[in-house]
Write a protein that holds these residues in place. Sequence first.
Motif, short mmCIF file in Angstrom:
data_model
loop_
_atom_site.label_atom_id
_atom_site.label_comp_id
_atom_site.label_asym_id
_atom_site.label_seq_id
_atom_site.Cartn_x
_atom_site.Cartn_y
_atom_site.Cartn_z
N GLU A 15 0.81 -1.22 0.00
CA GLU A 15 0.00 0.00 0.00
C GLU A 15 0.84 1.27 0.00
N ASP A 16 2.17 1.15 0.11
CA ASP A 16 3.04 2.31 -0.04
C ASP A 16 3.35 2.60 -1.51
N THR A 17 2.90 1.74 -2.41
CA THR A 17 3.11 1.96 -3.84
C THR A 17 2.45 3.26 -4.27
N ALA A 18 3.24 4.14 -4.86
CA ALA A 18 2.75 5.46 -5.24
C ALA A 18 3.87 6.23 -5.95
N VAL A 19 3.49 7.33 -6.55
CA VAL A 19 4.46 8.32 -6.98
C VAL A 19 4.69 9.27 -5.81
N TYR A 20 5.93 9.46 -5.45
CA TYR A 20 6.30 10.29 -4.30
C TYR A 20 6.83 11.64 -4.81
N TYR A 21 6.31 12.71 -4.21
CA TYR A 21 6.64 14.07 -4.61
C TYR A 21 7.21 14.85 -3.43
N CYS A 22 8.19 15.69 -3.69
CA CYS A 22 8.57 16.65 -2.66
C CYS A 22 7.94 18.00 -3.00
#
Length: 114
Positions: free
Chosen positions: A88-95
Amino acid sequence: QVQLAESGGGLVQPGGSLRLSCATSGFIFGNFAMYWYRQAPGKQREWVAKITSSAITTYSVSTKDRFTISRDNTRNTVYLQMNSLKPEDTAVYYCNVFTGTNYWGKGTLVTVSS
């Protein structure tokens, strides 16, 4: 102009770790809080972690105790250490930084799968 560039994403097995980086330029990095957000497929973007200019950190409930945000003001870079990763941590991560204007990077994809 302000630029944010995330890196470090990839494919990792459940329980594994990744360290994301966000290199920045165009503003006085040490003066501003920095944020990490993520957006999973089909879901809204959600806040993950924050680090203030004084290095005080806060986390979302879902990432607390597994993720660590940090910053290196000499490198104008913010990091996100992610441990015990779950599917469930699968994602696109943005700063993200808000200097009076909201700025985003293009994101880095994290896929947690066996």
